[in-house]
Design a protein around this motif. Sequence first.
Motif, mmCIF file in Angstrom:
data_model
loop_
_atom_site.group_PDB
_atom_site.id
_atom_site.type_symbol
_atom_site.label_atom_id
_atom_site.label_comp_id
_atom_site.label_asym_id
_atom_site.label_seq_id
_atom_site.Cartn_x
_atom_site.Cartn_y
_atom_site.Cartn_z
ATOM 1 N N VAL A 250 -11.173 -3.674 57.792
ATOM 2 C CA VAL A 250 -12.943 -4.020 57.251
ATOM 3 C C VAL A 250 -12.537 -3.003 58.204
ATOM 4 N N ALA A 251 -12.732 -3.610 59.263
ATOM 5 C CA ALA A 251 -12.715 -2.375 60.423
ATOM 6 C C ALA A 251 -13.104 -1.580 60.374
ATOM 7 N N VAL A 252 -11.503 -1.329 60.467
ATOM 8 C CA VAL A 252 -11.168 0.148 59.771
ATOM 9 C C VAL A 252 -11.503 0.933 59.263
ATOM 10 N N ILE A 253 -11.950 0.592 58.104
ATOM 11 C CA ILE A 253 -12.773 1.304 56.808
ATOM 12 C C ILE A 253 -14.135 1.981 57.724
ATOM 13 N N PHE A 254 -14.616 1.188 58.058
ATOM 14 C CA PHE A 254 -15.927 1.055 58.330
ATOM 15 C C PHE A 254 -15.614 2.240 59.907
ATOM 16 N N VAL A 255 -14.555 2.050 60.483
ATOM 17 C CA VAL A 255 -14.310 3.478 61.699
ATOM 18 C C VAL A 255 -14.299 4.643 61.067
ATOM 19 N N LEU A 256 -13.573 4.495 59.818
ATOM 20 C CA LEU A 256 -13.030 5.985 59.278
ATOM 21 C C LEU A 256 -14.350 5.994 58.171
ATOM 22 N N LEU A 257 -15.613 5.963 58.026
ATOM 23 C CA LEU A 257 -15.938 5.403 57.612
ATOM 24 C C LEU A 257 -17.042 6.538 58.139
ATOM 25 N N GLY A 258 -17.149 5.253 59.131
ATOM 26 C CA GLY A 258 -18.038 6.429 60.309
ATOM 27 C C GLY A 258 -18.004 7.916 61.237
ATOM 28 N N ILE A 259 -16.249 8.206 61.466
ATOM 29 C CA ILE A 259 -15.324 9.079 61.557
ATOM 30 C C ILE A 259 -15.842 9.706 60.999
ATOM 31 N N TRP A 260 -15.803 10.022 59.381
ATOM 32 C CA TRP A 260 -16.401 10.838 58.127
ATOM 33 C C TRP A 260 -18.252 11.296 58.336
ATOM 34 N N ILE A 261 -19.007 10.210 57.830
ATOM 35 C CA ILE A 261 -20.031 10.585 58.393
ATOM 36 C C ILE A 261 -20.334 11.429 58.786
ATOM 37 N N GLY A 262 -20.052 11.013 60.557
ATOM 38 C CA GLY A 262 -19.885 11.383 61.888
ATOM 39 C C GLY A 262 -20.259 13.552 61.876
ATOM 40 N N ASN A 263 -18.401 13.528 61.411
ATOM 41 C CA ASN A 263 -18.012 15.225 60.609
ATOM 42 C C ASN A 263 -18.995 15.974 59.834
ATOM 43 N N ARG A 264 -19.922 14.919 58.217
ATOM 44 C CA ARG A 264 -20.282 15.445 57.550
ATOM 45 C C ARG A 264 -21.853 15.938 58.198
ATOM 46 N N LEU A 265 -22.691 15.634 59.332
ATOM 47 C CA LEU A 265 -23.486 15.130 59.746
ATOM 48 C C LEU A 265 -23.839 15.903 60.790
ATOM 49 N N THR A 266 -23.291 15.712 61.823
ATOM 50 C CA THR A 266 -22.820 17.757 62.927
ATOM 51 C C THR A 266 -22.697 18.568 62.720
ATOM 52 N N ALA A 267 -24.407 19.344 62.786
ATOM 53 C CA ALA A 267 -24.166 20.472 62.939
ATOM 54 C C ALA A 267 -23.392 21.114 63.889
ATOM 55 N N ARG A 268 -22.518 22.509 63.028
ATOM 56 C CA ARG A 268 -21.763 23.417 63.081
ATOM 57 C C ARG A 268 -22.166 24.475 63.502
ATOM 58 N N PRO A 269 -22.224 24.961 64.849
ATOM 59 C CA PRO A 269 -22.180 26.562 64.731
ATOM 60 C C PRO A 269 -22.354 27.710 63.982
ATOM 61 N N ARG A 270 -23.666 28.606 63.749
ATOM 62 C CA ARG A 270 -23.301 29.871 63.191
ATOM 63 C C ARG A 270 -21.632 30.427 63.606
ATOM 64 N N GLU A 271 -21.917 31.052 62.246
ATOM 65 C CA GLU A 271 -20.662 32.383 62.728
ATOM 66 C C GLU A 271 -21.589 33.420 62.200
ATOM 67 N N GLY A 272 -21.160 34.400 63.030
ATOM 68 C CA GLY A 272 -21.746 36.042 62.985
ATOM 69 C C GLY A 272 -23.180 35.618 63.332
ATOM 70 N N PHE A 273 -23.982 34.390 64.336
ATOM 71 C CA PHE A 273 -24.892 35.005 65.329
ATOM 72 C C PHE A 273 -24.884 36.060 66.061
ATOM 73 N N ALA A 274 -25.956 36.946 65.938
ATOM 74 C CA ALA A 274 -27.029 38.251 65.758
ATOM 75 C C ALA A 274 -28.636 37.846 66.885
ATOM 76 N N ARG A 275 -28.472 38.065 67.856
ATOM 77 C CA ARG A 275 -29.619 37.691 68.720
ATOM 78 C C ARG A 275 -30.920 38.353 67.388
ATOM 79 N N ASN A 276 -32.026 38.079 67.425
ATOM 80 C CA ASN A 276 -33.141 38.107 67.008
ATOM 81 C C ASN A 276 -33.231 39.459 68.600
ATOM 82 N N GLU A 277 -33.306 40.829 68.605
ATOM 83 C CA GLU A 277 -34.014 41.246 69.482
ATOM 84 C C GLU A 277 -35.775 41.801 69.029
ATOM 85 N N ALA A 278 -36.053 42.365 68.300
ATOM 86 C CA ALA A 278 -37.321 42.246 67.935
ATOM 87 C C ALA A 278 -37.988 41.526 68.046
ATOM 88 N N ALA A 279 -37.297 40.317 67.724
ATOM 89 C CA ALA A 279 -38.498 38.989 68.187
ATOM 90 C C ALA A 279 -38.982 38.898 69.691
#
Length: 136
Positions: free
Chosen positions: A40-69
Motif C-alpha cells: 500500500v505504501a509503494v502504491i501511494f509513493v508511486l501515486l504521489g510521484i505521478w501526481i507531483g510530476n503532473r502538477l509541477t510547472a514546466r518551463p516554457r519552451e521558446g520564451f521570448a522576453r516582451n521588450e515592448a512591455a
Amino acid sequence: MWRLVVLYGLALAALAFLLEWLDYTRSIQHWSFEFYVTCVAVIFVLLGIWIGNRLTARPREGFARNEAAIASLGISAREVEVLEMLSAGHANKVIARHLDISPNTVKTHVARLYEKLEVASRTQAISRARELDILP
C-alpha cells in the motif's frame, strides 16, 4: 482526448484489481501484515510521484522576453536583473552581493518595480511580470 480517458480508465481498473488482489483477509493468510502495508505504501509513493510530476510547472519552451512591455513600463535593464533574482527567491542582501550594489539600492529597485508593475508584494510582482512575458 479519448486516449487519455481510456488510459485513466485502464489505470483505475489496474489499481482496483491490485487492491482486490491484496484483499486484507486473503493476503493476511499468505503474507505478513508488513508486506501488505509495504504494498500500500509503494502504491501511494508511486501515486504521489505521478501526481507531483503532473502538477509541477514546466518551463516554457521558446520564451521570448516582451521588450515592448519592458519599454512601455520604463523598466531598466538593472531592474530586470533584480526582478529575475527576485523570481529565483533571493533576499535583498544576496541580490546586492550578486549584482555588486548596496542593499539599499536593491530596495530602491524593488520599490520602483512595485510602482511600475502596480503591485504591492514580491509575489505579485513576479506574477505580473510573468503575465507580461517579462520573466519566463
